[in-house]
Structure formats: C-alpha cells, structure tokens
Design a protein around this motif. Structure first.
Motif, PDB file in Angstrom:
ATOM      1  N   VAL A  36     -11.600  -3.583 -10.263  1.00 51.07           N
ATOM      2  CA  VAL A  36     -10.672  -4.518 -10.900  1.00 51.07           C
ATOM      3  C   VAL A  36     -11.434  -5.429 -11.840  1.00 51.07           C
ATOM      4  CG1 VAL A  36      -9.022  -6.393 -10.486  1.00 51.07           C
ATOM      5  CG2 VAL A  36      -9.116  -4.442  -8.905  1.00 51.07           C
ATOM      6  N   ASP A  37     -10.882  -5.663 -13.009  1.00 56.44           N
ATOM      7  CA  ASP A  37     -11.461  -6.601 -13.964  1.00 56.44           C
ATOM      8  C   ASP A  37     -11.006  -8.012 -13.590  1.00 56.44           C
ATOM      9  OD1 ASP A  37     -12.199  -8.184 -16.109  1.00 56.44           O
ATOM     10  OD2 ASP A  37     -11.374  -6.847 -17.652  1.00 56.44           O
ATOM     11  N   PRO A  38     -11.913  -8.915 -13.220  1.00 55.96           N
ATOM     12  CA  PRO A  38     -11.476 -10.257 -12.816  1.00 55.96           C
ATOM     13  C   PRO A  38     -10.751 -11.011 -13.924  1.00 55.96           C
ATOM     14  CG  PRO A  38     -13.863 -10.181 -13.086  1.00 55.96           C
ATOM     15  CD  PRO A  38     -13.379  -8.766 -13.147  1.00 55.96           C
ATOM     16  N   ASP A  39     -11.002 -10.655 -15.182  1.00 57.81           N
ATOM     17  CA  ASP A  39     -10.309 -11.309 -16.285  1.00 57.81           C
ATOM     18  C   ASP A  39      -8.851 -10.874 -16.386  1.00 57.81           C
ATOM     19  OD1 ASP A  39     -12.539 -12.774 -17.064  1.00 57.81           O
ATOM     20  OD2 ASP A  39     -13.272 -11.180 -18.375  1.00 57.81           O
ATOM     21  N   LEU A  40      -8.483  -9.836 -15.638  1.00 57.35           N
ATOM     22  CA  LEU A  40      -7.099  -9.376 -15.631  1.00 57.35           C
ATOM     23  C   LEU A  40      -6.433  -9.660 -14.285  1.00 57.35           C
ATOM     24  CD1 LEU A  40      -7.367  -6.043 -17.638  1.00 57.35           C
ATOM     25  CD2 LEU A  40      -6.142  -8.117 -18.295  1.00 57.35           C
ATOM     26  N   LEU A  51       0.018   1.509 -18.067  1.00 60.58           N
ATOM     27  CA  LEU A  51       1.421   1.093 -18.137  1.00 60.58           C
ATOM     28  C   LEU A  51       1.877   0.236 -16.959  1.00 60.58           C
ATOM     29  CD1 LEU A  51       2.949   3.070 -15.904  1.00 60.58           C
ATOM     30  CD2 LEU A  51       2.769   4.738 -17.737  1.00 60.58           C
ATOM     31  N   GLY A  52       0.956  -0.140 -16.061  1.00 66.84           N
ATOM     32  CA  GLY A  52       1.390  -0.817 -14.856  1.00 66.84           C
ATOM     33  C   GLY A  52       0.860  -2.224 -14.670  1.00 66.84           C
ATOM     34  N   VAL A  53       1.462  -2.915 -13.715  1.00 66.07           N
ATOM     35  CA  VAL A  53       1.003  -4.213 -13.215  1.00 66.07           C
ATOM     36  C   VAL A  53       1.115  -4.167 -11.701  1.00 66.07           C
ATOM     37  CG1 VAL A  53       1.511  -6.685 -13.062  1.00 66.07           C
ATOM     38  CG2 VAL A  53       1.682  -5.519 -15.258  1.00 66.07           C
ATOM     39  N   ALA A  54       0.124  -4.687 -10.997  1.00 67.33           N
ATOM     40  CA  ALA A  54       0.166  -4.780  -9.543  1.00 67.33           C
ATOM     41  C   ALA A  54       0.342  -6.230  -9.120  1.00 67.33           C
ATOM     42  CB  ALA A  54      -1.112  -4.199  -8.928  1.00 67.33           C
ATOM     43  N   LEU A  55       1.098  -6.426  -8.058  1.00 64.43           N
ATOM     44  CA  LEU A  55       1.333  -7.747  -7.484  1.00 64.43           C
ATOM     45  C   LEU A  55       0.866  -7.708  -6.034  1.00 64.43           C
ATOM     46  CD1 LEU A  55       5.052  -8.120  -8.670  1.00 64.43           C
ATOM     47  CD2 LEU A  55       2.965  -8.626  -9.980  1.00 64.43           C
ATOM     48  N   THR A  56       0.099  -8.704  -5.621  1.00 61.65           N
ATOM     49  CA  THR A  56      -0.377  -8.699  -4.248  1.00 61.65           C
ATOM     50  C   THR A  56      -0.673 -10.121  -3.780  1.00 61.65           C
ATOM     51  OG1 THR A  56      -1.889  -7.592  -2.723  1.00 61.65           O
ATOM     52  CG2 THR A  56      -2.835  -8.387  -4.800  1.00 61.65           C
ATOM     53  N   SER A  57      -1.093 -10.235  -2.533  1.00 64.58           N
ATOM     54  CA  SER A  57      -1.359 -11.546  -1.937  1.00 64.58           C
ATOM     55  C   SER A  57      -2.065 -11.338  -0.613  1.00 64.58           C
ATOM     56  CB  SER A  57      -0.040 -12.295  -1.720  1.00 64.58           C
ATOM     57  OG  SER A  57      -0.242 -13.497  -1.009  1.00 64.58           O
ATOM     58  N   ALA A  58      -2.737 -12.357  -0.151  1.00 66.81           N
ATOM     59  CA  ALA A  58      -3.278 -12.357   1.210  1.00 66.81           C
ATOM     60  C   ALA A  58      -2.232 -12.787   2.225  1.00 66.81           C
ATOM     61  CB  ALA A  58      -4.484 -13.296   1.286  1.00 66.81           C
ATOM     62  N   SER A  59      -1.034 -13.101   1.784  1.00 67.54           N
ATOM     63  CA  SER A  59      -0.071 -13.784   2.640  1.00 67.54           C
ATOM     64  C   SER A  59       0.427 -12.949   3.801  1.00 67.54           C
ATOM     65  CB  SER A  59       1.112 -14.286   1.814  1.00 67.54           C
ATOM     66  OG  SER A  59       1.808 -13.207   1.223  1.00 67.54           O
ATOM     67  N   LYS A  60       0.655 -11.647   3.616  1.00 66.70           N
ATOM     68  CA  LYS A  60       1.150 -10.836   4.723  1.00 66.70           C
ATOM     69  C   LYS A  60       0.037 -10.509   5.712  1.00 66.70           C
ATOM     70  CE  LYS A  60       5.484 -10.529   3.748  1.00 66.70           C
ATOM     71  NZ  LYS A  60       5.884 -11.924   3.684  1.00 66.70           N
ATOM     72  N   GLY A 112       3.336 -19.518   3.728  1.00 68.90           N
ATOM     73  CA  GLY A 112       3.666 -20.889   3.386  1.00 68.90           C
ATOM     74  C   GLY A 112       2.654 -21.603   2.515  1.00 68.90           C
ATOM     75  N   THR A 113       1.482 -21.003   2.315  1.00 69.92           N
ATOM     76  CA  THR A 113       0.464 -21.688   1.516  1.00 69.92           C
ATOM     77  C   THR A 113       0.598 -21.414   0.022  1.00 69.92           C
ATOM     78  OG1 THR A 113      -1.164 -19.898   1.778  1.00 69.92           O
ATOM     79  CG2 THR A 113      -1.153 -21.639   3.439  1.00 69.92           C
ATOM     80  N   LYS A 114       1.371 -20.424  -0.363  1.00 71.39           N
ATOM     81  CA  LYS A 114       1.807 -20.192  -1.740  1.00 71.39           C
ATOM     82  C   LYS A 114       0.685 -19.837  -2.716  1.00 71.39           C
ATOM     83  CE  LYS A 114       6.143 -20.556  -0.987  1.00 71.39           C
ATOM     84  NZ  LYS A 114       6.963 -19.339  -1.063  1.00 71.39           N
ATOM     85  N   CYS A 115       0.301 -18.565  -2.648  1.00 72.35           N
ATOM     86  CA  CYS A 115      -0.650 -18.041  -3.618  1.00 72.35           C
ATOM     87  C   CYS A 115      -0.503 -16.526  -3.681  1.00 72.35           C
ATOM     88  CB  CYS A 115      -2.085 -18.402  -3.242  1.00 72.35           C
ATOM     89  SG  CYS A 115      -3.312 -17.811  -4.425  1.00 72.35           S
ATOM     90  N   ALA A 116      -0.368 -15.985  -4.885  1.00 72.53           N
ATOM     91  CA  ALA A 116      -0.276 -14.538  -5.083  1.00 72.53           C
ATOM     92  C   ALA A 116      -1.059 -14.167  -6.330  1.00 72.53           C
ATOM     93  CB  ALA A 116       1.179 -14.105  -5.221  1.00 72.53           C
ATOM     94  N   LEU A 117      -1.302 -12.869  -6.472  1.00 68.99           N
ATOM     95  CA  LEU A 117      -2.086 -12.350  -7.586  1.00 68.99           C
ATOM     96  C   LEU A 117      -1.277 -11.380  -8.423  1.00 68.99           C
ATOM     97  CD1 LEU A 117      -5.347 -11.487  -5.612  1.00 68.99           C
ATOM     98  CD2 LEU A 117      -4.874 -13.564  -6.890  1.00 68.99           C
ATOM     99  N   MET A 118      -1.445 -11.472  -9.737  1.00 70.06           N
ATOM    100  CA  MET A 118      -0.945 -10.489 -10.681  1.00 70.06           C
ATOM    101  C   MET A 118      -2.162  -9.783 -11.265  1.00 70.06           C
ATOM    102  SD  MET A 118       1.910 -12.901 -12.574  1.00 70.06           S
ATOM    103  CE  MET A 118       0.753 -14.265 -12.774  1.00 70.06           C
ATOM    104  N   VAL A 119      -2.181  -8.461 -11.179  1.00 73.24           N
ATOM    105  CA  VAL A 119      -3.356  -7.698 -11.563  1.00 73.24           C
ATOM    106  C   VAL A 119      -2.977  -6.683 -12.635  1.00 73.24           C
ATOM    107  CG1 VAL A 119      -5.247  -6.231 -10.753  1.00 73.24           C
ATOM    108  CG2 VAL A 119      -4.219  -7.931  -9.209  1.00 73.24           C
TER     109      VAL A 119
END
Length: 393
Positions: free
Chosen positions: A84-88, A234-243, A249-256
């Motif tokens: 993964v490119d951290p800039d993305l 052509l894609g975008v991934a969405l993820t989080s440590a939340s699950k 409840g701490t509210k943080c997710a990633l768009m990759v």
C-alpha cells in the motif's frame, strides 16, 4: 478436560458496566446478540495508548501525521502481502462516512450503484445519501441444504447479473469483502472477474473491507485493490481497526487507493472529511495495527471455537435451522424459515426467547426468514443464547 481460556469478559459484567448500544437497546433480561460489537476487553496495547493519550490530555483535533497510514501499510504487507502506498491512505470518522464521501466523488446524481443482498443494511442508505440509486444484484446461494460444518465459501457474486446492471446503466459497485452478514470471503478469481467486468464498462468498485483482519484460518483474504491491475486502477478500499479490535466508538476509518484516479477523488473531498477523524480513534488504530497482532490471534482462536460450537449444537437446539460457518468475523447468518417465527424471526425472539438478534429482512429480500447472530462473546454466553433459542421453539 480443561476448558478453553477466553479473551472475552462475561456478558453480565459487560452489560453491567457498559453504556453502548449493545447493552442498552433492550431490557436487562434480553441477551444482546445483535449489533456487531464484541464483549471483549480492549487489547492491552490499544488500552495503554488510549490511557496515555487521555492522561496527557491529547484529546484535541486530529493532527496531520503519517503514523496511521504507515502502521496500516506495515499491517497490510505482513498480513496479506499487499503493498500500500501511504500517500494514498486517508482517514475519516468511520467506514460509513468513507463510503458516502467516496460515492459522492464517483457517481452522478441519480447514478446507479450495485449492491449484493443479503448485505449490511446501511449499504442502501450510503447510496441514497450520496445522491445515487440502488440496484440490487443478490448473491447466488449454494446449491442444496446448508451443512453446518461447511463454510460460506459456496456463496458467489452473480457476475451475469452485474453485467446486466452495467448494461442498464450502473457504473459503480459497492462491494462487501468479507461479506456481512454471511462471512463470505470472496476468492481472488471472483474479485479478478469483477474487476475485469468493471474495466470493460468503465465502472468503479468501492470495497468495504472492515472485517478483513477477522478472516479465519480456513480462508484467504484478498484485498480487492491487490487482486489484479484492473482492480488497482478502478477501485477504492475502505477499512478500519474498529471491528477487529472493538473500537467503533472511537471513530477512525481508512480510505485506501492505488491509482491517480483515487488520489483525485480523495483530494476532491472537503477537508472536513479527514479533519473529523477522532484523535482517540487514530491513536487506538495506530496501536492496533502496529502492536495488536498477538491479541488478534488469540481472539480469532476464540471466535473459531465459537463458530464450531454453533456448527455442532445449532441443529440440536433448532432442528431445521440453516447455518454455514462464516469464513470471517463473528457474525452467523441463520436460516430460520423452518422455525415457527415467521418472516421476521428476530422480532419474535426478543419476546419469546429474550434474545436479541439482528433482523434478517433488514439485509434485503433474501434475508426474509433469517436472522444474524453475534457470537463475539464468551462460550458461556453463546451456550446460554442457544439454550434460550431452543426453549422458545
């Protein structure tokens, strides 16, 4: 015989001390096995990071560092071999917001977005909130009766149905990988086929991968963006440590992203999309991705044992109920159409069994007569839930 150790607290202890939705939505005599929140205590590195932040008063607006992108890059590389490119990598409050904001960049007003029921109920709401319209292409169910010792691997995307949706004007797919509520982990071959089909029609795939860290040992997770070059373009991934680390409840997710096209979508978002990230969620997520691996391994062992208990004992508790072991997560999709609880068994079971499950019909038409059960709990709690369900039939 020595009983297995559990990373979970008892439901009673959690219910007595917690104020989140899982423990307050129903009266105290109802066993809550619905919302996707586990009964576990925090992983020690996560807890320690949060305590240190609160002790230091570090509770302001989120900063602009690279700690979380870099922690996720390392996690994705070590766990899935995904570069993964951290800039993305960008952050926001949660995967729901991420989905809506990405869709807003992609679709035209009224644009059709394909979803695949039975699927996480807010998917259709994401689409309408973003200004689009929903096109349903249900997943294809396995042939024959459900064997509880099988996994959900038999479910498949309806690629012919998606092709027809593209022919009818859809240009976006909102993918759930791993798929909630089934726990289906789409295999690489299926993801490549979807990506190539999307490339043929100049369509975009937005992949919700929030359950990816919770894939069980008998399945292999493939990040959509890493499945093939077409997917990366052509894609975008969405993820989080939340699950995986129980941090909703701490509210943080990633768009990759993995392309200049994705970079343009991210750069086109209002600055508030990123700035609304919760600083405590950011802190917790860095700790989870960088130091939470051993705790996660213990959790997965516990969840694997619970899904096996369901396979061994659900048939005795509820003869005629259908279940396949999920390949990911702590959510069991139960086919209760043979039971005497009608089209919405979860509604009946709150009163008759004092067990709260998630309504299957909320996941779309294929969910009628079904319910989702959360087994992210202690063995004792799971057995109590099965006992209550058995007594209610």
């Amino acid at each position: 015989m020595m009983r297995r150790m559990s990373v979970m607290v008892s439901l009673f202890d959690a219910h007595r001390s917690r104020t989140s939705e899982k423990y307050t939505a129903f009266p105290p005599d109802v066993l809550p096995m619905f919302v996707a929140e586990m009964d576990c205590m925090l992983a020690e590195p996560v807890r320690d990071a949060l305590v240190a932040a609160v002790t230091a008063g570090d509770t302001g607006y989120v900063g602009h560092g690279r700690a979380l992108p870099e922690a996720f890059v390392d996690f994705a590389s070590s766990r899935w071999g995904w570069a993964v490119d951290p800039d993305l990598v960008r952050t926001t409050t949660d995967v729901s917001v991420a989905a809506v904001e990405v869709l807003r960049r992609i679709i035209d007003p009224g644009g059709q977005v394909v979803i695949m029921p039975p699927v996480y109920p807010p998917f259709s709401e994401y689409v309408t909130e973003a200004g689009g319209s929903v096109t349903e292409v249900p997943l294809l169910a396995p042939d024959g009766p459900a064997d509880p010792f099988d996994t959900t691997a038999g479910w498949r995307m309806d690629l012919d149905g998606i092709r027809q949706a593209f022919a009818d004007g859809a240009r976006t797919v909102l993918l759930c990988n791993p798929h909630n509520p089934l726990g289906l982990v789409h295999d690489r071959e299926s993801l490549v086929a979807l990506a190539r089909l999307a490339a043929e029609w100049d369509a975009v795939v937005v992949s919700d991968e929030i359950h990816a860290p919770l894939v069980h040992a008998d399945a292999v997770f493939t990040p959509f963006l890493d499945s093939c070059p077409d997917a990366a373009a052509l894609g975008v991934a969405l993820t989080s440590a939340s699950k995986a680390w129980n941090l909703a409840g701490t509210k943080c997710a990633l768009m990759v992203g993995a392309s200049d096209r994705a970079r343009a979508w991210f750069d086109g978002m209002p600055t508030e999309v990123v700035e609304r990230t919760g600083i405590l969620g950011y802190t917790a997520s860095v700790a989870a991705f960088s130091e939470g691996g051993p705790w996660l391994a213990s959790l997965l062992a516990e969840l694997a044992a619970n899904r096996r208990i369901l396979a061994e004992e659900l048939g005795g508790a509820l003869p005629g109920a259908g279940y396949r072991q999920p390949q990911a997560s702590y959510l069991a999709w139960l086919d209760l159409r043979a039971m005497p609880w009608g089209d919405d068994p979860a509604l009946a079971l709150v009163d008759t069994a004092k067990v709260a499950l998630t309504n299957g019909r909320d996941f779309g038409r294929p969910g009628i007569g079904h319910a989702r059960l959360n087994f992210g709990c202690s063995e004792e709690t799971l057995r109590e839930g099965l006992g209550r369900l058995a007594a209610a039939r």
